[in-house]
Scaffold this motif. Structure first.
Motif, PDB file in Angstrom:
ATOM      1  N   VAL A 215       0.846  -1.191   0.000  1.00  0.00           N
ATOM      2  CA  VAL A 215       0.000   0.000   0.000  1.00  0.00           C
ATOM      3  C   VAL A 215       0.883   1.244   0.000  1.00  0.00           C
ATOM      4  O   VAL A 215       2.012   1.215   0.503  1.00  0.00           O
ATOM      5  CB  VAL A 215      -0.966  -0.027   1.220  1.00  0.00           C
ATOM      6  CG1 VAL A 215      -0.225   0.184   2.531  1.00  0.00           C
ATOM      7  CG2 VAL A 215      -2.080   0.983   1.090  1.00  0.00           C
ATOM      8  N   LYS A 216       0.379   2.305  -0.621  1.00  0.00           N
ATOM      9  CA  LYS A 216       1.039   3.611  -0.560  1.00  0.00           C
ATOM     10  C   LYS A 216       0.043   4.602   0.003  1.00  0.00           C
ATOM     11  O   LYS A 216      -1.051   4.756  -0.563  1.00  0.00           O
ATOM     12  CB  LYS A 216       1.441   4.080  -1.969  1.00  0.00           C
ATOM     13  CG  LYS A 216       2.693   3.437  -2.502  1.00  0.00           C
ATOM     14  CD  LYS A 216       3.128   4.094  -3.798  1.00  0.00           C
ATOM     15  CE  LYS A 216       4.488   3.561  -4.217  1.00  0.00           C
ATOM     16  NZ  LYS A 216       4.974   4.153  -5.468  1.00  0.00           N
ATOM     17  N   PHE A 217       0.410   5.255   1.095  1.00  0.00           N
ATOM     18  CA  PHE A 217      -0.445   6.309   1.643  1.00  0.00           C
ATOM     19  C   PHE A 217       0.079   7.652   1.144  1.00  0.00           C
ATOM     20  O   PHE A 217       1.271   7.952   1.285  1.00  0.00           O
ATOM     21  CB  PHE A 217      -0.402   6.312   3.177  1.00  0.00           C
ATOM     22  CG  PHE A 217      -1.032   5.103   3.800  1.00  0.00           C
ATOM     23  CD1 PHE A 217      -2.383   4.846   3.640  1.00  0.00           C
ATOM     24  CD2 PHE A 217      -0.273   4.209   4.542  1.00  0.00           C
ATOM     25  CE1 PHE A 217      -2.969   3.726   4.220  1.00  0.00           C
ATOM     26  CE2 PHE A 217      -0.845   3.087   5.121  1.00  0.00           C
ATOM     27  CZ  PHE A 217      -2.196   2.837   4.958  1.00  0.00           C
ATOM     28  N   HIS A 218      -0.821   8.425   0.566  1.00  0.00           N
ATOM     29  CA  HIS A 218      -0.454   9.768   0.116  1.00  0.00           C
ATOM     30  C   HIS A 218      -1.234  10.786   0.923  1.00  0.00           C
ATOM     31  O   HIS A 218      -2.410  10.572   1.230  1.00  0.00           O
ATOM     32  CB  HIS A 218      -0.845   9.979  -1.351  1.00  0.00           C
ATOM     33  CG  HIS A 218      -0.160   9.053  -2.298  1.00  0.00           C
ATOM     34  ND1 HIS A 218       1.014   9.358  -2.916  1.00  0.00           N
ATOM     35  CD2 HIS A 218      -0.505   7.814  -2.734  1.00  0.00           C
ATOM     36  CE1 HIS A 218       1.383   8.357  -3.706  1.00  0.00           C
ATOM     37  NE2 HIS A 218       0.474   7.409  -3.614  1.00  0.00           N
ATOM     38  N   LEU A 219      -0.593  11.887   1.180  1.00  0.00           N
ATOM     39  CA  LEU A 219      -1.280  13.026   1.774  1.00  0.00           C
ATOM     40  C   LEU A 219      -1.916  13.836   0.637  1.00  0.00           C
ATOM     41  O   LEU A 219      -1.269  14.061  -0.390  1.00  0.00           O
ATOM     42  CB  LEU A 219      -0.241  13.896   2.490  1.00  0.00           C
ATOM     43  CG  LEU A 219      -0.657  15.331   2.778  1.00  0.00           C
ATOM     44  CD1 LEU A 219      -1.662  15.358   3.920  1.00  0.00           C
ATOM     45  CD2 LEU A 219       0.559  16.175   3.115  1.00  0.00           C
ATOM     46  N   MET A 220      -3.175  14.227   0.794  1.00  0.00           N
ATOM     47  CA  MET A 220      -3.789  15.104  -0.202  1.00  0.00           C
ATOM     48  C   MET A 220      -3.023  16.412  -0.245  1.00  0.00           C
ATOM     49  O   MET A 220      -2.972  17.156   0.730  1.00  0.00           O
ATOM     50  CB  MET A 220      -5.246  15.358   0.215  1.00  0.00           C
ATOM     51  CG  MET A 220      -5.992  16.368  -0.609  1.00  0.00           C
ATOM     52  SD  MET A 220      -6.690  15.715  -2.143  1.00  0.00           S
ATOM     53  CE  MET A 220      -5.339  15.549  -3.240  1.00  0.00           C
ATOM     54  N   VAL A 261       2.992  -4.730   2.723  1.00  0.00           N
ATOM     55  CA  VAL A 261       4.186  -3.887   2.769  1.00  0.00           C
ATOM     56  C   VAL A 261       3.773  -2.428   2.554  1.00  0.00           C
ATOM     57  O   VAL A 261       3.017  -2.115   1.623  1.00  0.00           O
ATOM     58  CB  VAL A 261       5.189  -4.306   1.660  1.00  0.00           C
ATOM     59  CG1 VAL A 261       6.423  -3.414   1.683  1.00  0.00           C
ATOM     60  CG2 VAL A 261       5.572  -5.773   1.817  1.00  0.00           C
ATOM     61  N   ILE A 262       4.294  -1.544   3.396  1.00  0.00           N
ATOM     62  CA  ILE A 262       4.000  -0.116   3.237  1.00  0.00           C
ATOM     63  C   ILE A 262       5.092   0.515   2.375  1.00  0.00           C
ATOM     64  O   ILE A 262       6.248   0.610   2.764  1.00  0.00           O
ATOM     65  CB  ILE A 262       3.894   0.587   4.601  1.00  0.00           C
ATOM     66  CG1 ILE A 262       2.738  -0.031   5.417  1.00  0.00           C
ATOM     67  CG2 ILE A 262       3.690   2.084   4.413  1.00  0.00           C
ATOM     68  CD1 ILE A 262       2.496   0.610   6.760  1.00  0.00           C
ATOM     69  N   HIS A 263       4.706   0.921   1.174  1.00  0.00           N
ATOM     70  CA  HIS A 263       5.666   1.486   0.222  1.00  0.00           C
ATOM     71  C   HIS A 263       5.855   2.983   0.417  1.00  0.00           C
ATOM     72  O   HIS A 263       6.846   3.541  -0.027  1.00  0.00           O
ATOM     73  CB  HIS A 263       5.175   1.262  -1.210  1.00  0.00           C
ATOM     74  CG  HIS A 263       5.287  -0.163  -1.662  1.00  0.00           C
ATOM     75  ND1 HIS A 263       5.920  -0.524  -2.820  1.00  0.00           N
ATOM     76  CD2 HIS A 263       4.845  -1.324  -1.111  1.00  0.00           C
ATOM     77  CE1 HIS A 263       5.873  -1.829  -2.971  1.00  0.00           C
ATOM     78  NE2 HIS A 263       5.211  -2.338  -1.958  1.00  0.00           N
ATOM     79  N   ARG A 264       4.876   3.615   0.991  1.00  0.00           N
ATOM     80  CA  ARG A 264       4.962   5.080   1.129  1.00  0.00           C
ATOM     81  C   ARG A 264       4.059   5.522   2.275  1.00  0.00           C
ATOM     82  O   ARG A 264       2.977   4.979   2.451  1.00  0.00           O
ATOM     83  CB  ARG A 264       4.510   5.729  -0.178  1.00  0.00           C
ATOM     84  CG  ARG A 264       4.444   7.225  -0.164  1.00  0.00           C
ATOM     85  CD  ARG A 264       4.079   7.761  -1.540  1.00  0.00           C
ATOM     86  NE  ARG A 264       5.246   7.794  -2.405  1.00  0.00           N
ATOM     87  CZ  ARG A 264       6.179   8.740  -2.361  1.00  0.00           C
ATOM     88  NH1 ARG A 264       6.092   9.716  -1.484  1.00  0.00           N
ATOM     89  NH2 ARG A 264       7.194   8.720  -3.189  1.00  0.00           N
ATOM     90  N   LEU A 265       4.522   6.537   3.018  1.00  0.00           N
ATOM     91  CA  LEU A 265       3.737   6.996   4.161  1.00  0.00           C
ATOM     92  C   LEU A 265       3.345   8.462   4.084  1.00  0.00           C
ATOM     93  O   LEU A 265       2.703   8.980   4.981  1.00  0.00           O
ATOM     94  CB  LEU A 265       4.526   6.783   5.463  1.00  0.00           C
ATOM     95  CG  LEU A 265       4.418   5.399   6.082  1.00  0.00           C
ATOM     96  CD1 LEU A 265       5.316   5.286   7.294  1.00  0.00           C
ATOM     97  CD2 LEU A 265       2.987   5.075   6.480  1.00  0.00           C
TER      98      LEU A 265
END
Ligand code: SF4
Length: 306
Positions: A215-220, A261-265
């Protein structure tokens, strides 16, 4: 700790486990376009998408894939020139082309010494059976994952951001990718207009229960030159503060299946294009804030996932 120095299952941990050393991602522009921009699905693209097709840091499309890879390796400092690389097809829709063109570009990437894998960003509605055959073929000869820009599970928000497909299209693509053993990484954006805390957490829970590998978490964040910036000027909506973001991401990590797996935070807006929130430019500050918050809670990925 279970994942080296982190309280979450980081990509760095996963790649070190698989390849025995740090693996660097090289961001490429394969010269593709997107059906959400060329008129097939839409002409304006997703509301937040810039002229770079979500690849602000990718290579120059005027160069061949091989040239982009060599150029990017040259730009790395000695510390990061580890000899193992993932070719990341990032800009626009990287399965939107003929089979011959796609095969040529993926092969070019893999032909460079040290490239051990491919990361291919695309849309769930750009995965015909022929494309899936091709992706399966490559996933049998190298480490490969496909990235799907879901952003939210809520179809109202998806319409607002002009994503151009409903949730069921994602579900269907995910099933078809997984039936061929292809790894899937899902993008989610936290802080989308008209979404509240409950909406965001529902999206995280939903993908956590699916058969996804990353998963990739993006900030707006709002970039200059995007329709989102125009929307923001006309309909100002509240953007997350740094503390709110750290708190929500920490909650998301706690409910996320520990195998994912966390690809981006956090988000990654180019400095000269970023309108807001400007605090996001301090990426290390955000990442260490998340580390500190998880430590303060004595928490870790998946603690609340059962
Ligand atoms: S799918 Fe990707 S490239 Fe296409 S418009 Fe949306 S963000 Fe841009």
């Amino acid at each position: 700790m279970r994942w080296l120095d982190k309280r979450y299952h980081s990509l760095n941990y996963e790649l070190r486990k698989l390849f025995g050393k740090k693996v660097i991602k090289l961001s490429l522009n394969g010269g593709f376009t997107c059906p959400n921009r060329d008129g097939t699905i839409g002409t304006k693209g997703c509301l937040f998408c810039s002229d770079y097709g979500s690849g602000e840091f990718a290579g120059n499309k005027k160069l061949s894939i091989k040239e982009q890879i060599f150029q990017q390796i040259d730009l790395l400092s000695d510390k990061w020139r580890t000899g193992k690389y993932i070719a990341y097809f990032q800009s626009f829709t990287n399965t939107y082309g003929t089979i011959e063109d796609l095969r040529d570009k993926y092969e070019q990437a893999l032909s460079v010494e040290g490239v051990v894998g491919l990361a291919i960003a695309t849309r769930p509605d750009c995965l015909s059976e022929d494309i899936l055959d091709l992706l399966e073929e490559f996933s049998n000869k190298c480490y490969l994952w496909v990235e799907l820009g879901l952003q939210t599970i809520h179809d109202d928000t998806a319409r607002l951001i002009r994503r151009g497909y409903p949730l069921m299209t994602f579900d269907d693509a995910l099933k078809r990718l997984r039936s061929r053993g292809i790894n899937v990484v899902v993008h989610l954006i936290l802080g989308l207009p008209k979404e509240d805390y409950k909406d965001m957490i529902e999206s995280v829970k939903y993908v956590s229960e699916e058969d996804i590998q990353g998963v990739k978490f993006h900030l707006m964040h709002i970039l200059k030159g995007t329709d989102l910036y125009e929307y923001y000027k006309e309909h100002p909506f509240s953007l997350l503060s740094k503390n709110e973001y750290i708190s929500i991401v920490s909650d998301a990590i706690e409910i996320l299946d520990p195998n994912i797996v966390i690809h981006r935070l956090t988000g990654d807006g180019a400095k000269d294009m970023l309108i807001a929130p400007r605090w996001s430019l301090n990426k290390l500050g955000v990442l260490s804030g998340i580390d500190m918050e998880l430590k303060r809670r004595n928490s870790y990925q998946g603690i609340k996932s059962e």
